[in-house]
Design a protein around this motif. Sequence first.
Motif, PDB file in Angstrom:
ATOM      1  N   MET A   1     -51.703   6.761   9.255  1.00 28.74           N
ATOM      2  CA  MET A   1     -51.879   8.038   9.924  1.00 28.74           C
ATOM      3  C   MET A   1     -53.290   8.572   9.683  1.00 28.74           C
ATOM      4  O   MET A   1     -53.790   8.575   8.568  1.00 28.74           O
ATOM      5  N   THR A   2     -53.907   9.076  10.737  1.00 27.36           N
ATOM      6  CA  THR A   2     -55.236   9.653  10.582  1.00 27.36           C
ATOM      7  C   THR A   2     -55.116  11.042   9.962  1.00 27.36           C
ATOM      8  O   THR A   2     -54.029  11.634   9.914  1.00 27.36           O
TER       9      THR A   2
ATOM     10  N   LEU B   1     -56.249  13.804  11.192  1.00 26.74           N
ATOM     11  CA  LEU B   1     -55.843  14.779  12.216  1.00 26.74           C
ATOM     12  C   LEU B   1     -54.334  14.739  12.453  1.00 26.74           C
ATOM     13  O   LEU B   1     -53.695  15.775  12.627  1.00 26.74           O
ATOM     14  N   ALA B   2     -53.775  13.547  12.452  1.00 26.42           N
ATOM     15  CA  ALA B   2     -52.337  13.433  12.650  1.00 26.42           C
ATOM     16  C   ALA B   2     -51.591  14.061  11.483  1.00 26.42           C
ATOM     17  O   ALA B   2     -50.586  14.747  11.674  1.00 26.42           O
ATOM     18  N   ARG B   3     -52.072  13.843  10.273  1.00 28.42           N
ATOM     19  CA  ARG B   3     -51.431  14.464   9.108  1.00 28.42           C
ATOM     20  C   ARG B   3     -51.540  15.977   9.152  1.00 28.42           C
ATOM     21  O   ARG B   3     -50.571  16.679   8.864  1.00 28.42           O
TER      22      ARG B   3
ATOM     23  N   GLY C   1     -51.832  17.740  11.789  1.00 23.92           N
ATOM     24  CA  GLY C   1     -50.920  18.171  12.847  1.00 23.92           C
ATOM     25  C   GLY C   1     -49.489  18.257  12.355  1.00 23.92           C
ATOM     26  O   GLY C   1     -48.770  19.202  12.679  1.00 23.92           O
ATOM     27  N   CYS C   2     -49.068  17.279  11.559  1.00 26.16           N
ATOM     28  CA  CYS C   2     -47.709  17.305  10.996  1.00 26.16           C
ATOM     29  C   CYS C   2     -47.523  18.478  10.049  1.00 26.16           C
ATOM     30  O   CYS C   2     -46.502  19.174  10.092  1.00 26.16           O
TER      31      CYS C   2
ATOM     32  N   TYR D   1     -49.259  21.252  10.002  1.00 23.00           N
ATOM     33  CA  TYR D   1     -49.291  22.480  10.793  1.00 23.00           C
ATOM     34  C   TYR D   1     -47.957  22.696  11.511  1.00 23.00           C
ATOM     35  O   TYR D   1     -47.422  23.801  11.535  1.00 23.00           O
TER      36      TYR D   1
END
Length: 150
Positions: free
Chosen positions: A2-3, A5-7, A9-10, A12
């Motif tokens: 996971m990047t 940004l993806a983390r 996003g999760c 958030y």
Amino acid sequence: MMTILARLGCIYGWGESQVAKLAPLLALAARLYVARAFFLSGLTKIRDWDTTLLLFTEEYHVPILAPAVAAPLATAGELVLPVLLVLGLFGRFAAAGLFVVNIVAVISYPDLGAAEIKDHVLWGVMLVYLVVHGCGAWSLDRFWQRRYTK
């Protein structure tokens, strides 16, 4: 893998879902806070009706309505609408009605000080929130919707 940004996003998204769970509590708090202010004002008016009529005749200058009409309407609004608001029964109607009572109070009594104006602005914002968003999950309106609109 996971990047970042993806983390983010999760995280958030998780935070959003947790904060959203507070929405019914916020709506209830707003309903109770505003209802208390208006209901106590209505009780004050009904305790000494002669003084209330005198105030509506001499002090409050309600546009369009005669004091003998404005006094009972304002008192009824301040006693009935807060009860509906607390229960969340016809909540948007109650909030809109109290918003009108609030505006008329500000217009009718020109001697309001800065602190009183701030109170009326706060109540107005809370009432608009309730008109737009409704009374929330902890209301009779929501119970009614769930039960009878399937």
